[in-house]
Write an enzyme that holds these catalytic residues in place. Structure first.
Site, PDB file in Angstrom:
ATOM      1  N   ASP A   1       3.070  -4.953   7.859  1.00 60.78           N
ATOM      2  CA  ASP A   1       1.947  -4.067   7.724  1.00 60.78           C
ATOM      3  C   ASP A   1       0.570  -4.965   7.767  1.00 60.78           C
ATOM      4  O   ASP A   1       0.153  -5.564   6.925  1.00 60.78           O
ATOM      5  CB  ASP A   1       1.639  -3.089   6.456  1.00 60.78           C
ATOM      6  CG  ASP A   1       0.298  -2.648   5.936  1.00 60.78           C
ATOM      7  OD1 ASP A   1      -0.658  -2.858   6.849  1.00 60.78           O
ATOM      8  OD2 ASP A   1       0.233  -2.060   4.760  1.00 60.78           O
TER       9      ASP A   1
ATOM     10  N   GLN B   1      -4.611  -5.336   6.697  1.00 61.37           N
ATOM     11  CA  GLN B   1      -5.745  -6.423   6.078  1.00 61.37           C
ATOM     12  C   GLN B   1      -5.877  -7.762   6.468  1.00 61.37           C
ATOM     13  O   GLN B   1      -6.487  -8.663   6.345  1.00 61.37           O
ATOM     14  CB  GLN B   1      -5.737  -6.396   4.625  1.00 61.37           C
ATOM     15  CG  GLN B   1      -5.582  -5.195   4.070  1.00 61.37           C
ATOM     16  CD  GLN B   1      -7.270  -4.221   3.867  1.00 61.37           C
ATOM     17  OE1 GLN B   1      -8.225  -5.228   4.200  1.00 61.37           O
ATOM     18  NE2 GLN B   1      -7.236  -3.163   3.603  1.00 61.37           N
TER      19      GLN B   1
ATOM     20  N   LYS C   1     -10.444  -0.924  10.455  1.00 61.18           N
ATOM     21  CA  LYS C   1     -10.353  -2.250   9.453  1.00 61.18           C
ATOM     22  C   LYS C   1     -10.853  -3.417  10.399  1.00 61.18           C
ATOM     23  O   LYS C   1     -10.944  -4.426   9.617  1.00 61.18           O
ATOM     24  CB  LYS C   1      -8.998  -2.258   8.789  1.00 61.18           C
ATOM     25  CG  LYS C   1      -8.922  -1.174   7.856  1.00 61.18           C
ATOM     26  CD  LYS C   1      -7.883  -1.591   6.657  1.00 61.18           C
ATOM     27  CE  LYS C   1      -7.071  -0.181   5.997  1.00 61.18           C
ATOM     28  NZ  LYS C   1      -8.213   0.503   5.146  1.00 61.18           N
TER      29      LYS C   1
ATOM     30  N   CYS D   1      -4.933   2.776  -3.742  1.00 60.85           N
ATOM     31  CA  CYS D   1      -3.636   3.168  -3.071  1.00 60.85           C
ATOM     32  C   CYS D   1      -2.662   2.104  -3.304  1.00 60.85           C
ATOM     33  O   CYS D   1      -1.516   1.914  -2.345  1.00 60.85           O
ATOM     34  CB  CYS D   1      -3.755   3.558  -1.440  1.00 60.85           C
ATOM     35  SG  CYS D   1      -4.917   4.741  -1.074  1.00 60.85           S
TER      36      CYS D   1
ATOM     37  N   HIS E   1       1.005  -1.178  -0.063  1.00 59.70           N
ATOM     38  CA  HIS E   1       0.016  -0.015   0.013  1.00 59.70           C
ATOM     39  C   HIS E   1       1.037   1.378  -0.002  1.00 59.70           C
ATOM     40  O   HIS E   1       2.027   1.047   0.608  1.00 59.70           O
ATOM     41  CB  HIS E   1      -0.583  -0.063   1.275  1.00 59.70           C
ATOM     42  CG  HIS E   1      -1.737   0.932   1.439  1.00 59.70           C
ATOM     43  ND1 HIS E   1      -1.501   2.252   1.696  1.00 59.70           N
ATOM     44  CD2 HIS E   1      -3.267   0.897   1.247  1.00 59.70           C
ATOM     45  CE1 HIS E   1      -2.811   2.900   2.134  1.00 59.70           C
ATOM     46  NE2 HIS E   1      -3.630   2.073   1.295  1.00 59.70           N
TER      47      HIS E   1
HETATM   48  N1  C6P Z   1      -6.468   0.521   2.532  1.00 63.86           N
HETATM   49  C1  C6P Z   1      -8.274   0.190   1.296  1.00 63.86           C
HETATM   50  O1  C6P Z   1      -9.229   0.699   0.762  1.00 63.86           O
HETATM   51  P1  C6P Z   1      -4.745   3.707   7.456  1.00 63.86           P
HETATM   52  O2  C6P Z   1      -5.443   4.478   6.255  1.00 63.86           O
HETATM   53  O3  C6P Z   1      -3.560   4.232   7.824  1.00 63.86           O
HETATM   54  O4  C6P Z   1      -5.911   3.114   8.344  1.00 63.86           O
HETATM   55  O5  C6P Z   1      -4.473   2.249   6.690  1.00 63.86           O
HETATM   56  C2  C6P Z   1      -3.713   2.296   5.297  1.00 63.86           C
HETATM   57  C3  C6P Z   1      -3.469   1.204   5.015  1.00 63.86           C
HETATM   58  C4  C6P Z   1      -2.012   0.406   4.993  1.00 63.86           C
HETATM   59  N2  C6P Z   1      -1.810  -0.872   4.588  1.00 63.86           N
HETATM   60  C5  C6P Z   1      -2.634  -1.389   3.775  1.00 63.86           C
HETATM   61  C6  C6P Z   1      -2.825  -2.907   3.465  1.00 63.86           C
HETATM   62  C7  C6P Z   1      -4.211  -1.004   3.610  1.00 63.86           C
HETATM   63  O6  C6P Z   1      -4.996  -1.694   3.008  1.00 63.86           O
HETATM   64  C8  C6P Z   1      -4.415   0.342   4.114  1.00 63.86           C
HETATM   65  C9  C6P Z   1      -5.874   1.041   3.844  1.00 63.86           C
HETATM   66  C10 C6P Z   1      -7.762   1.134   2.417  1.00 63.86           C
HETATM   67  O7  C6P Z   1      -7.590  -0.641   0.863  1.00 63.86           O
HETATM   68  C11 C6P Z   1      -7.878   2.590   2.197  1.00 63.86           C
HETATM   69  S1  C6P Z   1      -6.502   3.004   1.060  1.00 63.86           S
END
Ligand code: C6P
Length: 425
Positions: free
Chosen positions: A219, A222, A245, A383, A142
């Site tokens: 990370d 997910q 999430k 992203c 991401h």
């Molecule tokens: N993905 C998606 O629709 P934040 O925004 O900090 O809570 O998470 C960022 C992030 C980091 N790593 C992964 C693997 C992610 O999927 C995400 C967030 C969302 O897929 C919003 S772009």
């Protein structure tokens, strides 16, 4: 042939008998938003990778904090402040147990994965990297696990190395080990890809990196909504998650870090709470976790995330896996019956994410038309622009499932995508 079929039917029956069943209809009643209708149609929410819906217990925990014991923490000697402090610190212990960290102070409350990666990049990265050093990330990161490293690499004149991925969306492990050298200072990897659903073999990759004395950040944005995570078993050095999430509030998440590493790292932000003593000549810093929690934190968010962890602890991961796996297979097979539809990301180990393209139709048009049918999915690059470039598409449509989704909702998605196909053919 008949014997094979009988044997496989028996195996399926045995599997089904062994797996605890999820009572999805009952679980859905815990989530007030799922009861909604839009334009007379039941809302079908299939954008769980972007954010998940919240059970009533999470909403209530936040409301109870604001209505009953809202006060700043770690500051007041009065009972209200102590009550808020106790609830905030109890949430930290819940998160510690959730990821099986060895100690509560290895859990740093932050806004989410984005802030967690930035913390490690700016604190660990800026102090460890010098010109010529390398940070290894993967082709399916991401942006939040790419851009902070680019910023730090630019400042230190270090460079990024990228683990490639196959057409199916699996990381090329042979290439991974070859990328690690004496110059590598950190490996930063996504546990589960948000745009393809691939579950990466992070435990194996951590072992490879550690074989070269290289620490690893994972990370877990997910992963945590879909599987039990044990940071001691993975043996990763840092693990980041986002509360929103995994059925918790927005604006709260954690960075897990091994105490030894976090202790050696300089603060990321300065301010109140993160100090031991301040004078104009010299400031000394508080011990963990306060050193990395400058300013008033998201107290309500941490309490709400603790409630989300309690909620998940009341469920069975085996039942969640079985249900989400069924949704993934059913959705993939059903969508693939639509002429011109291609599923992207066909890794052997996948979480319940289905990314797809439809010949001659832009992903945004798919999203807009299915929304008219009451189905919420995400469209775009998610992203992960390098993933789109690798697969040669500008964007995909993505349906991502949580344990509260149903086969009927998959049917609604498939009907809606059929409609898209009709409109454009
Ligand atoms: N993905 C998606 O629709 P934040 O925004 O900090 O809570 O998470 C960022 C992030 C980091 N790593 C992964 C693997 C992610 O999927 C995400 C967030 C969302 O897929 C919003 S772009």
């Amino acid at each position: 042939m008949t014997m094979v079929r009988q044997a496989s039917a028996a195996a399926t029956a045995a599997r089904t008998a062994a797996q605890p069943m999820l009572d999805v209809e009952r679980v859905r009643t815990d989530f007030p938003l799922l009861m909604q209708h839009r334009d007379g149609k039941p809302l079908v929410y299939l954008d769980n990778a972007a954010t998940t819906q919240k059970p009533q217990v999470v909403v209530d925990s936040v409301k109870q904090y604001y209505e009953g014991y809202n006060a700043n923490i770690h500051r007041g000697v009065y009972k209200l402040s102590q009550q808020a402090t106790d609830a905030y610190e109890a949430a930290r212990v819940k998160l510690q147990r959730f990821v099986n960290a060895a100690q509560p102070h290895e859990i740093i409350f932050l806004r989410g994965v984005t802030e967690a990666v930035n913390l490690v990049a700016h604190s660990f990265g800026r102090t460890s990297l010098v010109a010529g050093d390398e940070v290894v990330i993967s082709a399916m990161e991401h942006h939040s696990n790419i851009v902070p490293w680019q910023i730090v690499c630019e400042a230190t004149r270090a460079r990024l190395r990228i683990v490639p991925m196959t057409d199916e969306g699996e990381l090329e492990l042979d290439e991974f080990e070859g990328l690690i050298s004496a110059k590598t200072k950190l490996v930063a990897l996504v546990h589960v890809s948000n745009s393809l659903g691939t579950i990466n073999p992070v435990k194996e990759m951590v072992a490879i990196a550690h074989g070269h004395n290289v620490p690893v950040l994972v990370d877990g944005a997910q992963a945590t909504p879909h599987m039990a995570v044990d940071v001691q078993d993975l043996d990763c050095d840092f693990y980041a998650l986002s509360g929103h999430k995994m059925f918790g509030p927005t604006g709260i998440g954690i960075l897990y870090g091994k105490a030894e590493l976090l202790n050696a790292m300089p603060p990321y932000q300065g301010g109140g709470e993160m100090i031991r003593s301040v004078c104009f000549d010299k400031t000394t810093y508080a011990p963990l976790p306060a050193k990395f929690e400058a300013g008033t934190p998201n107290i309500a968010g941490a309490i709400g995330l603790g409630a989300a962890v309690d909620y998940l602890n009341g469920m069975s991961w085996d039942a969640i896996h079985a249900h989400e796996d069924d949704l993934l297979r059913y959705a993939t097979e059903s969508l693939e019956t639509i002429p011109g539809l291609h599923v992207l990301g066909t890794a052997k180990e996948k979480a319940s994410v289905v990314s797809f393209v439809l010949d001659g139709v832009h992903a945004h048009d798919i999203g807009t038309i299915v929304d008219k049918e009451g189905v919420a999915i995400r469209t775009g690059h998610h992203c992960t622009q390098p993933v789109m470039e690798r697969l040669g598409v500008p964007a995909t449509a993505r349906a991502s499932f949580a344990f509260y989704n149903t086969r009927e909702e998959v049917d609604a998605l498939v009907r809606a995508v059929h409609r898209v196909h009709e409109v454009f053919s």
